[in-house]
Structures are given as structure tokens and as C-alpha cells.
Design an enzyme around this catalytic site. Structure first.
Site, short mmCIF file in Angstrom:
data_model
loop_
_atom_site.label_atom_id
_atom_site.label_comp_id
_atom_site.label_asym_id
_atom_site.label_seq_id
_atom_site.Cartn_x
_atom_site.Cartn_y
_atom_site.Cartn_z
N ASP A 105 0.65 -1.21 0.01
CA ASP A 105 0.05 0.12 0.04
C ASP A 105 0.72 1.34 -0.03
OD1 ASP A 105 -2.43 -1.61 2.23
OD2 ASP A 105 -2.00 -1.55 -0.16
N GLU B 202 -9.31 -31.01 -16.42
CA GLU B 202 -9.35 -29.71 -15.67
C GLU B 202 -10.84 -29.70 -14.89
OE1 GLU B 202 -9.24 -26.70 -18.65
OE2 GLU B 202 -7.48 -27.77 -19.58
N LYS C 283 -13.99 -27.90 -13.60
CA LYS C 283 -14.87 -27.14 -14.15
C LYS C 283 -15.28 -25.92 -13.31
CE LYS C 283 -18.47 -27.01 -17.32
NZ LYS C 283 -19.45 -25.97 -16.76
N ARG D 4 -19.15 -14.05 -22.34
CA ARG D 4 -19.26 -14.85 -23.64
C ARG D 4 -20.28 -14.53 -24.34
NH1 ARG D 4 -22.16 -19.17 -24.57
NH2 ARG D 4 -21.59 -20.67 -26.16
N LYS E 189 -10.28 -32.79 -22.15
CA LYS E 189 -9.94 -32.24 -23.63
C LYS E 189 -8.74 -33.26 -24.17
CE LYS E 189 -10.55 -27.58 -21.66
NZ LYS E 189 -9.68 -26.33 -21.43
#
Ligand code: 0OX
Length: 322
Positions: free
Chosen positions: A34, A109, A111, A132, A282
Site C-alpha cells: 500500500d 481440468e 470445471k 461470452r 480435453k
């Protein structure tokens, strides 16, 4: 010389921010951060020309917008087909083998249960970010995304690329937000995903900045010139550039290994500090992804394994115990 000090402080504070919010390993106390930020803010006031868009002082934007501009995605943001059990996963694997043969590896992965965002960088600087939307056109939420501390404003290399990720709110931040809403007599947010979506859709960046949002990046939209030839290499490249990716990913060489990994996360899921609604599997090879292609809206090379909704499980347990 002040200009040198400004540059030094910008680099230092971007690095400290990266250590704290991406690596979760701060190297200085918050008070020191800071103090340095205040020094930079006063120096930039004296030398406004050096107040660059990627300066750490520029995270919480000024203007309150009256609406969001539309952004057309250069490559569509695809949606995922779903698998609900082992048979669905084995069917997915069989369909893939019929096209690319038996030499396959998968990346599994978590989700993340948030909302998909797409961020564009030019020469290593964060330029624009969008929701999106319908997959082709989203909303420009650049100012709100800049407030998310785990989003790098400047990459470690001056590359131009588009990255996709999931913006989310941790369970702790969600509980804290609802405690404040309850005190104010406001309607509570239903779940962290809705709270994250509502926060990113705030027209005032100062409100978005107060919501402790976070992001995990999970793909490069245009791998073209990056030179990576697998999804897992792409994720490692994102790490190198300074993006926050989820480290719980696992490369699997068979669907059996995928199934075992997925089952393991059913038990571990409640202990995560953020919500997931399943796993994403994937095909790792980018050449095989191209060979498999996409349907109108989903890739044939990826699938989401959905877990039953967490709250449903809790209710069932309550019923059994009561
Ligand atoms: N919510 C997530 O965590 C998540 C969502 N989507 C993807 O990949 C999609 C993107 C392109 C095709 C597959 N990965 C993820 N990890």
C-alpha cells in the site's frame, strides 16, 4: 529521477501483485504494498504522461458506464457437451478413437463454476475483455475485469493473443457478500456463480472492485503463432506469461485414468475454496483437436463431466440424517 522511479514502482507493484494474487505467495507485507502504491499514485499525478494503462494504479477505473458495448469474438466461444456417468465418458473416448486412432492423451481440468470471459492482449498489454454472451457477441467488461487482481495488466512477454478463462467468486467472498447484503436487507445472491455474474455486470467498476472476483484461465483462443502444439503446453505457456491457471489439472493417457481422476474429485470437491460443477476433459494434441473439429456450438475434442449439484447432495444428506 522521478520517471525512473515511476517505472521501477510500476514493475515492482505488478510483480508483488502477481506474487500475491496469482502465486498466492506474497513476498512483502500488505502495508508495504500500500505504501509503494501511494508513492506511485502521487508520482503519476506529478507526471500524468507516465500514468500508463497497465500501471497498477489504473485497476479501478473512473467512469460509471450507462451500458456495455458489444464485442464480437474473433473466434467463437464454444460451449461444452455433457457427460453424466462413466458410460458417457467411454462413449466420448470411443468416438474420438474412431477418428484419430488409439494414440491419445487427455487433459483433465476442474470445471470452475463461474462465467466465461475472453481477454485480448496486444504487445503484452491487456486491451479488452468481454463476457461470452451468445458465443459470438459478448459485452465489453474491460473496466470491471481490470479490477480483478489476478488478471495481469502486463504480460511477461510483449505477445498479442486472446485468452479464455472462468471468472468466479470464492466461497468465502460469496459468504462475506451475502452477510453484507443481509445487513442491508438486500436480496441475497443464490450462489457464487450468480454473484460473480452480477458483479461483472456492474456498471460502476468501483462496485466490481469490491467483490473480490478471481479468474482461472484455461485456453488460448488463437494458438497460431504461439508455437505450442498441445493444450497442456498452452497452459504452461499461459503460466509463463503471468496468467493464473488452475494447477489441479492432470494429463491422462487413457479414459480409465480420466475416470479415476474424476471420481477422486467427487470427494475432494466440498473442500475446495471455490465451486466447481464438474470436470472438463480435453484431447491434448492440437493437431488431433483440429482433426476432430467442432459441431455448430461444441468441440468434438472436449466434454464436461457434470457432478450432481452440491446443494442437492447436502439436502439429501440432511434428509437421511433427520
Ligand atoms: N469452466 C471451466 O473451468 C472450463 C470451461 N471451458 C473449458 O474449455 C472449453 C473452452 C473451449 C472448449 C472447451 N475449460 C474449462 N476449464
Amino acid at each position: 529521477m522521478s520517471e525512473a522511479r515511476i517505472k521501477e514502482l510500476q514493475d515492482l507493484l505488478n510483480q508483488y501483485n502477481y506474487e500475491y494474487h496469482v502465486l498466492d505467495k506474497p513476498s512483502i507485507p500488505d502495508a508495504e504494498y500500500d505504501r509503494l502504491l501511494k508513492e506511485l499514485m502521487s508520482l503519476e499525478e506529478q507526471f500524468p504522461a507516465l500514468k500508463t494503462p497497465d500501471s497498477p494504479t489504473q485497476r479501478v477505473g473512473g467512469a460509471i458506464l450507462d451500458s456495455f458495448n458489444k464485442v464480437e469474438h474473433r473466434t467463437p466461444m464454444l460451449s461444452l457437451g455433457n457427460a453424466f456417468n462413466e458410460t458417457d465418458l467411454r462413449d466420448f473416448d470411443r468416438r474420438i478413437r474412431q477418428v484419430v486412432g488409439d494414440h491419445i492423451s487427455y487433459v483433465c481440468e476442474l470445471k470452475i463454476d463461474g462465467l466465461a470471459v475472453s481477454l485480448r492482449y496486444e504487445n503484452g498489454q491487456f486491451i479488452q475483455g468481454a463476457t461470452r454472451g451468445d458465443g459470438s457477441v459478448g459485452e465489453d467488461i474491460t473496466a470491471n475485469l481490470k479490477t480483478i487482481r489476478s488478471i495481469p495488466l502486463r504480460l511477461s512477454e510483449p505477445v498479442s493473443l486472446e485468452v479464455r478463462g472462468e471468472a468466479f467468486m470464492s466461497k468465502k467472498s460469496f459468504e462475506a457478500l451475502n452477510a453484507i447484503k443481509e445487513e442491508k436487507g438486500e436480496e441475497l445472491a443464490a450462489n457464487p456463480r450468480n454473484a460473480a455474474a452480477g458483479s461483472l455486470r456492474q456498471l460502476d467498476p468501483k462496485i466490481a472492485a469490491s467483490r473480490n472476483l478471481d479468474v482461472y484461465f484455461y485456453s488460448i483462443a488463437d494458438v497460431g503463432e504461439t508455437g505450442v502444439d498441445s493444450h497442456s503446453q498452452g497452459l504452461d505457456y499461459l503460466d509463463k506469461l503471468g496468467f493464473k491457471t488452475n494447477q489441479e489439472r492432470r494429463k491422462c493417457t487413457s479414459i480409465e485414468e480420466v475416470i479415476e481422476f474424476v471420481q477422486g474429485w467427487v470427494e475432494k470437491r466440498p473442500h475446495l475454496p471455490y465451486e466447481i460443477d464438474g470436470m472438463v476433459i480435453k484431447v491434448d494434441s492440437l493437431d488431433q483437436q483440429i482433426e476432430l473439429g467442432t459441431t455448430a456450438k461444441s468441440p468434438r475434442w472436449a466434454i464436461a463431466f457434470k457432478f450432481p449439484a452440491e446443494e442437492v447432495v447436502t439436502k439429501l444428506v440432511d434428509i437421511e440424517l433427520s
